[in-house]
Design a protein around this motif. Structure first.
Motif, PDB file in Angstrom:
ATOM      1  N   LEU A   9      71.908 -73.025-102.201  1.00 14.77           N
ATOM      2  CA  LEU A   9      71.446 -71.697-102.585  1.00 14.77           C
ATOM      3  C   LEU A   9      72.664 -70.820-102.840  1.00 14.77           C
ATOM      4  N   VAL A  10      72.806 -70.312-104.078  1.00 14.02           N
ATOM      5  CA  VAL A  10      73.979 -69.512-104.408  1.00 14.02           C
ATOM      6  C   VAL A  10      73.646 -68.049-104.670  1.00 14.02           C
ATOM      7  N   TYR A  11      72.365 -67.740-104.889  1.00 21.75           N
ATOM      8  CA  TYR A  11      72.019 -66.357-105.217  1.00 21.75           C
ATOM      9  C   TYR A  11      70.572 -66.067-104.817  1.00 21.75           C
ATOM     10  N   ILE A  12      70.367 -64.914-104.189  1.00 19.17           N
ATOM     11  CA  ILE A  12      69.029 -64.380-103.914  1.00 19.17           C
ATOM     12  C   ILE A  12      69.034 -62.935-104.383  1.00 19.17           C
ATOM     13  N   PHE A  68      59.161 -59.170-106.702  1.00 18.06           N
ATOM     14  CA  PHE A  68      59.419 -60.611-106.799  1.00 18.06           C
ATOM     15  C   PHE A  68      60.866 -60.911-106.432  1.00 18.06           C
ATOM     16  N   THR A  69      61.115 -62.164-106.054  1.00 12.47           N
ATOM     17  CA  THR A  69      62.437 -62.605-105.639  1.00 12.47           C
ATOM     18  C   THR A  69      62.900 -63.746-106.528  1.00 12.47           C
ATOM     19  N   THR A  82      68.987 -74.544-110.804  1.00 11.83           N
ATOM     20  CA  THR A  82      67.545 -74.352-110.719  1.00 11.83           C
ATOM     21  C   THR A  82      67.260 -72.894-110.405  1.00 11.83           C
ATOM     22  N   PHE A  83      66.345 -72.294-111.164  1.00 13.86           N
ATOM     23  CA  PHE A  83      65.930 -70.906-110.951  1.00 13.86           C
ATOM     24  C   PHE A  83      64.511 -70.903-110.416  1.00 13.86           C
ATOM     25  N   ASN A  84      64.306 -70.151-109.333  1.00 14.67           N
ATOM     26  CA  ASN A  84      63.026 -70.125-108.647  1.00 14.67           C
ATOM     27  C   ASN A  84      62.590 -68.675-108.489  1.00 14.67           C
ATOM     28  N   LYS A  89      56.769 -65.562-101.054  1.00 10.20           N
ATOM     29  CA  LYS A  89      56.810 -67.018-100.833  1.00 10.20           C
ATOM     30  C   LYS A  89      55.816 -67.790-101.706  1.00 10.20           C
ATOM     31  N   ILE A  90      55.130 -67.127-102.614  1.00 12.40           N
ATOM     32  CA  ILE A  90      54.209 -67.786-103.536  1.00 12.40           C
ATOM     33  C   ILE A  90      54.948 -67.989-104.855  1.00 12.40           C
ATOM     34  N   PRO A  91      55.037 -69.225-105.357  1.00  5.39           N
ATOM     35  CA  PRO A  91      55.750 -69.449-106.617  1.00  5.39           C
ATOM     36  C   PRO A  91      55.062 -68.755-107.786  1.00  5.39           C
ATOM     37  N   LEU A  92      55.835 -68.054-108.598  1.00  2.00           N
ATOM     38  CA  LEU A  92      55.285 -67.357-109.758  1.00  2.00           C
ATOM     39  C   LEU A  92      55.265 -68.239-110.996  1.00  2.00           C
ATOM     40  N   SER A  93      56.165 -69.200-111.056  1.00  2.00           N
ATOM     41  CA  SER A  93      56.229 -70.081-112.212  1.00  2.00           C
ATOM     42  C   SER A  93      56.856 -71.399-111.788  1.00  2.00           C
ATOM     43  N   LYS A  94      56.806 -72.344-112.701  1.00  2.00           N
ATOM     44  CA  LYS A  94      57.482 -73.607-112.473  1.00  2.00           C
ATOM     45  C   LYS A  94      58.988 -73.344-112.480  1.00  2.00           C
ATOM     46  N   ASP A  95      59.717 -74.013-111.604  1.00  2.00           N
ATOM     47  CA  ASP A  95      61.164 -73.824-111.536  1.00  2.00           C
ATOM     48  C   ASP A  95      61.819 -74.178-112.865  1.00  2.00           C
ATOM     49  N   SER A  96      62.761 -73.332-113.292  1.00  2.00           N
ATOM     50  CA  SER A  96      63.541 -73.609-114.495  1.00  2.00           C
ATOM     51  C   SER A  96      64.769 -74.413-114.082  1.00  2.00           C
ATOM     52  N   VAL A  97      64.930 -75.581-114.684  1.00  2.00           N
ATOM     53  CA  VAL A  97      66.023 -76.477-114.314  1.00  2.00           C
ATOM     54  C   VAL A  97      66.864 -76.775-115.550  1.00  2.00           C
TER      55      VAL A  97
END
Length: 171
Positions: A9-12, A68-69, A82-84, A89-97
């Motif tokens: 994890l590099v960024y929040i 959103f986070t 990977t962007f999440n 804590k509910i995913p808004l979209s599929k992770d962008s990889v």
């Protein structure tokens, strides 16, 4: 033997407290509008209920945009980022990889006066991953991704004067 995947994890994204203060009444108002929508459907006022559904959706999108986070994970062995995006804590979209990242660049968009961050997948294929209004936040974000991937960072903010950034001097 299968290569073990290790994502760092590099960024929040950090939301200021006032975003939550603005979003709280919006969420409360959306709940009351949802209850009114159910009442309107029960009374048979379908057109009015559909108007309330649209308004409730708009209010939830506004509140979600404030709360959103965004999380960025990197894997330096596989050169993958990977962007999440989550909302409580509910995913808004599929992770962008993005895999096999060659390097990261910060580009000055002169038409919009903002700074775009690109990940380069090959010498001709790039993907825009973020837009920032000021140079410091753009370089800070790009540096975190480049460090996590252990790739080079290109400064493309001056037209015709692209240069590689020495990451050690910035930190």
């Amino acid at each position: 033997m299968k290569k073990q995947e290790f994502n760092q994890l590099v960024y929040i994204s950090k939301r200021p407290f006032w975003h939550f203060l603005i979003a709280l009444p919006l969420y409360c108002f959306a709940v009351s509008m949802f209850l009114k929508t159910i009442d309107l459907f029960y009374l048979g006022k379908v057109i009015d209920a559909l108007k309330f559904v649209l308004a409730t959706f708009f209010i939830l999108v506004c509140a979600g945009g404030l709360t959103f986070t965004k999380r960025v994970y990197t894997n330096s062995d596989l050169k993958r980022v990977t962007f999440n995006f989550t909302l409580f804590k509910i995913p808004l979209s599929k992770d962008s990889v993005f895999e096999n990242v060659q390097y990261v660049s910060v580009y000055k968009n002169y038409s919009d006066r903002d700074f775009e961050i690109y990940v380069w997948l090959s010498s001709t294929k790039k993907k825009s991953i973020s837009v920032h209004l000021d140079l410091d936040s753009a370089f800070n974000y790009a540096l975190k991704i480049a460090d996590g991937l252990q790739v080079d960072l290109l400064d493309a903010t001056e037209k015709g004067n692209f240069k590689w950034v020495e990451k050690e001097k910035i930190q």
